[in-house]
Enzyme design. Structure first.
Site, PDB file in Angstrom:
ATOM      1  N   HIS A 198       0.868  -1.196   0.253  1.00 32.11           N
ATOM      2  CA  HIS A 198      -0.184   0.010  -0.069  1.00 32.11           C
ATOM      3  C   HIS A 198       0.917   1.163   0.110  1.00 32.11           C
ATOM      4  O   HIS A 198       0.776   2.088  -0.575  1.00 32.11           O
ATOM      5  CB  HIS A 198      -0.924   0.041   1.324  1.00 32.11           C
ATOM      6  CG  HIS A 198      -2.061  -0.986   1.114  1.00 32.11           C
ATOM      7  ND1 HIS A 198      -2.363  -1.406   0.204  1.00 32.11           N
ATOM      8  CD2 HIS A 198      -2.329  -1.836   2.336  1.00 32.11           C
ATOM      9  CE1 HIS A 198      -3.436  -2.362   0.445  1.00 32.11           C
ATOM     10  NE2 HIS A 198      -3.273  -2.759   1.656  1.00 32.11           N
ATOM     11  N   ARG A 305      -9.571  -6.160 -16.795  1.00 31.55           N
ATOM     12  CA  ARG A 305      -9.243  -7.298 -15.919  1.00 31.55           C
ATOM     13  C   ARG A 305     -10.653  -7.225 -15.276  1.00 31.55           C
ATOM     14  O   ARG A 305     -10.734  -6.524 -13.995  1.00 31.55           O
ATOM     15  CB  ARG A 305      -7.957  -7.284 -15.166  1.00 31.55           C
ATOM     16  CG  ARG A 305      -6.864  -7.527 -15.886  1.00 31.55           C
ATOM     17  CD  ARG A 305      -5.690  -7.285 -14.845  1.00 31.55           C
ATOM     18  NE  ARG A 305      -4.608  -7.726 -15.209  1.00 31.55           N
ATOM     19  CZ  ARG A 305      -3.305  -6.913 -15.791  1.00 31.55           C
ATOM     20  NH1 ARG A 305      -3.541  -5.744 -15.841  1.00 31.55           N
ATOM     21  NH2 ARG A 305      -2.016  -7.810 -16.164  1.00 31.55           N
ATOM     22  N   ARG A 341     -12.010  -8.990 -20.438  1.00 29.77           N
ATOM     23  CA  ARG A 341     -11.539 -10.500 -20.309  1.00 29.77           C
ATOM     24  C   ARG A 341     -12.640 -11.034 -19.145  1.00 29.77           C
ATOM     25  O   ARG A 341     -12.881 -10.577 -18.175  1.00 29.77           O
ATOM     26  CB  ARG A 341     -10.240 -10.343 -19.661  1.00 29.77           C
ATOM     27  CG  ARG A 341      -9.703 -11.709 -19.159  1.00 29.77           C
ATOM     28  CD  ARG A 341      -8.111 -11.784 -18.855  1.00 29.77           C
ATOM     29  NE  ARG A 341      -8.121 -11.220 -17.323  1.00 29.77           N
ATOM     30  CZ  ARG A 341      -6.825 -11.087 -16.897  1.00 29.77           C
ATOM     31  NH1 ARG A 341      -5.630 -11.325 -17.432  1.00 29.77           N
ATOM     32  NH2 ARG A 341      -6.626 -10.570 -15.776  1.00 29.77           N
ATOM     33  N   GLU A 442      -1.461 -17.726 -22.505  1.00 26.95           N
ATOM     34  CA  GLU A 442      -0.522 -17.570 -21.470  1.00 26.95           C
ATOM     35  C   GLU A 442      -0.039 -18.732 -20.677  1.00 26.95           C
ATOM     36  O   GLU A 442       0.367 -18.896 -19.917  1.00 26.95           O
ATOM     37  CB  GLU A 442      -1.349 -16.507 -20.427  1.00 26.95           C
ATOM     38  CG  GLU A 442      -2.811 -16.756 -20.214  1.00 26.95           C
ATOM     39  CD  GLU A 442      -3.221 -15.800 -19.113  1.00 26.95           C
ATOM     40  OE1 GLU A 442      -2.575 -15.027 -18.918  1.00 26.95           O
ATOM     41  OE2 GLU A 442      -4.438 -15.872 -19.110  1.00 26.95           O
ATOM     42  N   ASN A 465       2.999 -12.048 -19.006  1.00 22.72           N
ATOM     43  CA  ASN A 465       3.341 -12.365 -17.318  1.00 22.72           C
ATOM     44  C   ASN A 465       3.182 -13.869 -17.073  1.00 22.72           C
ATOM     45  O   ASN A 465       3.987 -14.290 -16.352  1.00 22.72           O
ATOM     46  CB  ASN A 465       2.267 -11.404 -16.554  1.00 22.72           C
ATOM     47  CG  ASN A 465       2.234 -10.107 -16.817  1.00 22.72           C
ATOM     48  OD1 ASN A 465       3.148  -9.555 -17.392  1.00 22.72           O
ATOM     49  ND2 ASN A 465       1.134  -9.429 -16.664  1.00 22.72           N
ATOM     50  N   ASP A 466       1.942 -14.411 -17.462  1.00 22.92           N
ATOM     51  CA  ASP A 466       1.804 -16.049 -17.013  1.00 22.92           C
ATOM     52  C   ASP A 466       2.626 -16.709 -17.857  1.00 22.92           C
ATOM     53  O   ASP A 466       3.326 -17.743 -17.511  1.00 22.92           O
ATOM     54  CB  ASP A 466       0.484 -16.176 -17.039  1.00 22.92           C
ATOM     55  CG  ASP A 466      -0.319 -15.839 -15.750  1.00 22.92           C
ATOM     56  OD1 ASP A 466       0.414 -16.181 -14.716  1.00 22.92           O
ATOM     57  OD2 ASP A 466      -1.498 -15.077 -15.827  1.00 22.92           O
ATOM     58  N   ARG A 476       5.784 -15.812 -10.774  1.00 23.32           N
ATOM     59  CA  ARG A 476       6.212 -14.538 -10.785  1.00 23.32           C
ATOM     60  C   ARG A 476       6.017 -13.509  -9.634  1.00 23.32           C
ATOM     61  O   ARG A 476       6.111 -12.437  -9.884  1.00 23.32           O
ATOM     62  CB  ARG A 476       4.873 -14.039 -11.806  1.00 23.32           C
ATOM     63  CG  ARG A 476       3.777 -14.020 -11.525  1.00 23.32           C
ATOM     64  CD  ARG A 476       2.636 -13.952 -12.701  1.00 23.32           C
ATOM     65  NE  ARG A 476       2.062 -12.609 -12.615  1.00 23.32           N
ATOM     66  CZ  ARG A 476       0.842 -12.232 -13.449  1.00 23.32           C
ATOM     67  NH1 ARG A 476       0.395 -13.393 -14.276  1.00 23.32           N
ATOM     68  NH2 ARG A 476       0.322 -11.201 -13.108  1.00 23.32           N
ATOM     69  N   CYS A 513      -0.620  -8.397 -23.898  1.00 24.36           N
ATOM     70  CA  CYS A 513      -1.125  -7.502 -23.002  1.00 24.36           C
ATOM     71  C   CYS A 513      -0.441  -7.647 -21.474  1.00 24.36           C
ATOM     72  O   CYS A 513      -1.010  -7.180 -20.791  1.00 24.36           O
ATOM     73  CB  CYS A 513      -2.620  -7.797 -22.945  1.00 24.36           C
ATOM     74  SG  CYS A 513      -3.054  -9.286 -22.347  1.00 24.36           S
TER      75      CYS A 513
HETATM   76  C1  PEP Z   1      -0.917 -12.003 -18.211  1.00 16.37           C
HETATM   77  O1  PEP Z   1      -0.760 -12.888 -17.691  1.00 16.37           O
HETATM   78  O2  PEP Z   1       0.086 -11.273 -19.010  1.00 16.37           O
HETATM   79  C2  PEP Z   1      -1.862 -10.966 -18.076  1.00 16.37           C
HETATM   80  C3  PEP Z   1      -1.808 -10.116 -18.782  1.00 16.37           C
HETATM   81  O3  PEP Z   1      -2.649 -11.303 -17.166  1.00 16.37           O
HETATM   82  P1  PEP Z   1      -2.634 -11.009 -15.769  1.00 16.37           P
HETATM   83  O4  PEP Z   1      -1.419 -10.307 -15.390  1.00 16.37           O
HETATM   84  O5  PEP Z   1      -3.968 -10.469 -15.179  1.00 16.37           O
HETATM   85  O6  PEP Z   1      -2.344 -12.429 -15.273  1.00 16.37           O
HETATM   86 MG    MG Z   2      -2.473 -13.762 -16.742  1.00 18.70          MG
END
Ligand code: PEP
Ligand code: MG
Length: 587
Positions: A198, A305, A341, A442, A465-466, A476, A513
């Site tokens: 925070h 999201r 999404r 992903e 990211n995933d 991650r 994304c």
């Molecule tokens: C990702 O996994 O790259 C993604 C955009 O989704 P999130 O970060 O919400 O898991």
């Molecule tokens: Mg993801």
């Protein structure tokens, strides 16, 4: 300038909020409130409970005041932190147990409240769940405030910093950061903490540079020591020499002039030097972020999201409530597209207090989450799909499923979508019959069946990211292995190559994304590989656009081709970094 003859020491932490500050240190020590313990005479026991009630009321007033100030000065999202604090004050178990302990023991109410709240804090902080561990922090923070009010103690020192100071603390609670004297805090340095705490969120919104994870720095510095805080590289330099000060002075000037250049490109189109237009979209989590997406001229929302509509509420938002949120975003962005999404709950985003829906798992990242959850709870899924479809009558909506692992899930999800459409048709509610459907790529199995998946949808969006987490087996959110989380790993490049080629063979566009899309060091590599659109946090749009306007697509393709021939992530990173530095003027 530096009055101290001490030697320069560089401490590496984690960059949490951008910016550079130079000044004297104020070491903030958050003392636990000392709680006296005594017996209360039987005839005074009613007064003791009334005293407790009054302390709760005063605490509620203080928190509400902070909440309103944060909402006004920073924003509603940051202010929502304090809703969790207000909820603590209404916690029946905590309050009831305190009063029962008091009735049973006759000990003063501070002692009873301290014992009960400490037990709860301990229990929450031992649970292997990030959300609940954060609740332990909220509880600790509120409990300190209640105790201070019971004991008649004043507010903390952060609200009245005597002069401009770099605040160094072992930890900073949300109340601390909210009462932080904004005009006087030059920077925040926190021993512990993560980039998503925070305090860091508040620092970032206040545009105060912050570095976290500097371990025991509070024990190594003193009030009045001089330091530089570099919120770009996550470095704190104690007793900086004249030459370091000069170097940082230059960097600060360069950053300022670069920020001015970014402001200039904000309104201009994202087009490369050789005339190729690039689609830049925004990622949002909350409805009000649309304002920022528009301020940065996003050409649409590439990732909404929606799970954040559900997280932090005590009950599931129903169809109408969801519809209003989606419609607000869609209308605000029209005629630009909005990719909504469907729920990506579970994993790092569980639904608090819904252990019936999300039973505890040993390995939640690979567990019952996202589309897996939706396909098992089709009533919840269908309700969301209806709400999204209803919003599709008000602009350009596209639907995207998260964490798809292969064609079977895609087929099943589309079947539920058709059911949702049939329900709306029966009700005579309008929606876009031709709504496009996409799959997030992903999970490695989805990537490697991209040729098959392409037949079941209209577009792909790569969630790097995933995808990186699963391809490289790197959690991650685990700090210890964060250095191994390498977006330039050849495995990712090869996977992207396959996905893009298979999608394009079947005329499907592919966007990215994940965070990579918003990093100007990686964006040229993605575009050079053939990615059609980049979707990112709105604040990153100008920096990525700046680079796009400074590069040619031909060079980006050459970069990607060269990277594909390389063996190591570090080598590929260096190549991308050099590409970026050659094009970004910081003068
Ligand atoms: C990702 O996994 O790259 C993604 C955009 O989704 P999130 O970060 O919400 O898991
Ligand atoms: Mg993801």
């Amino acid at each position: 300038m530096d009055p101290s003859p001490k030697t320069e020491i560089t401490v590496q932490g984690i960059a949490a909020s951008q910016g550079i500050a130079y000044g004297q240190i104020f070491v903030y020590v958050q003392n636990d409130v000392e709680v006296p313990s005594y017996q209360v005479e039987p005839e005074k026991r009613i007064d003791e409970v009334a005293r407790f009630d009054r302390a709760l009321v005063v605490t509620r007033q203080q928190i509400t005041k902070i909440k309103n100030e944060v909402e006004k000065n920073i924003g509603p999202e940051e202010a929502a932190i304090f809703d969790a604090h207000l909820m603590v004050l209404e916690d029946e178990a905590l309050i009831g147990e305190t009063i029962r302990a008091f009735e049973a023991s006759g000990q003063n109410i501070e002692t009873c409240f301290h014992q009960v709240s400490s037990r709860y804090v301990q229990a929450f902080s031992e649970i292997d769940d990030e959300y609940l561990r954060e609740r332990a922090g909220d509880l600790r923070d509120v409990a300190q405030r209640v105790l201070q009010n019971l004991l008649g103690q004043a507010e903390n020192a952060l609200s009245r910093l005597a002069d401009q100071r770099i605040v160094v603390a072992s930890d900073i609670t949300p109340s601390d950061s909210a009462s932080l004297d904004r005009t006087a805090a030059l920077a925040l340095v926190i021993d512990s903490g993560s980039k998503t705490s925070h305090a860091v969120i508040v620092a970032r919104s206040m545009k105060v540079p912050a570095v976290v994870g500097v371990r025991n720095l509070t024990q190594r510095v003193h009030n009045g020591d001089w330091a530089i805080v570099d919120g770009y590289d996550g470095v704190v330099i104690l007793n900086p020499s004249e030459s370091t000060l000069f170097r940082y002075g230059t960097i600060q000037e360069q950053k300022k002039s670069f920020d001015a250049q970014l402001l200039e490109v904000n309104r201009l189109p994202a087009i490369t030097l050789d005339g190729v237009p690039v689609t830049l979209l925004a990622n949002i989590e909350k409805v009000d972020e649309v304002t920022r997406a528009k301020a940065y001229f996003a050409q649409g929302i590439g990732l909404y999201r929606t799970e954040f509509l559900f997280i932090g509420t005590s009950r599931m938002p129903h169809e109408q409530e969801q519809f209003v949120a989606y419609k607000t975003v869609v209308e605000a962005m029209a005629p630009e597209p909005v990719i909504i999404r469907t729920l990506d709950l579970g994993g790092d985003k569980p639904l608090a207090g819904k252990s019936d829906l999300f039973p505890k798992e040993n390995n939640p990242f690979m567990g019952f989450r996202a589309i897996r959850f939706c396909l098992e709870h089709q009533d919840i899924f269908r309700e969301q799909l209806r709400a999204i479809l209803m919003a599709s009558a008000f602009g350009k909506v596209k639907i995207m499923y998260p964490m798809v692992s292969g064609t079977e899930e895609m087929v099943r999800a589309n079947a539920v979508l058709r059911e949702a459409m049939a329900e709306l048709r029966a009700r005579g509610v309008p929606y876009d019959e031709k709504v496009e459907v996409g799959a997030m790529i992903e999970i490695p199995s989805a990537a490697h069946t991209a040729d098959l998946l392409a037949g079941e949808c209209n577009f792909f969006s790569v969630g790097t990211n995933d995808l990186i987490q699963y391809l490289l087996a790197i959690d991650r959110v685990n700090d210890r292995i964060a250095h191994l989380y390498e977006p330039t790993h050849p495995a990712l490049l090869r996977t992207l190559r396959f996905v893009i080629d298979e999608a394009h063979r079947q005329n499907l566009p592919v966007g990215v994304c994940g965070e990579m899309a918003g990093d100007p060091i990686f964006a040229p590599l993605l575009l050079g590989l053939g990615i059609d659109s980049l979707s990112m946090s709105p604040a990153w749009l100008p920096a990525v656009k700046y680079l796009i306007r400074a590069m040619s697509m031909a060079d980006a393709r050459a970069l990607a081709a060269q990277a594909m021939g390389m063996r190591s992530p570090k080598e590929i990173f260096a190549l991308c970094d050099a590409f970026y530095r050659a094009r970004v003027r910081m003068d």
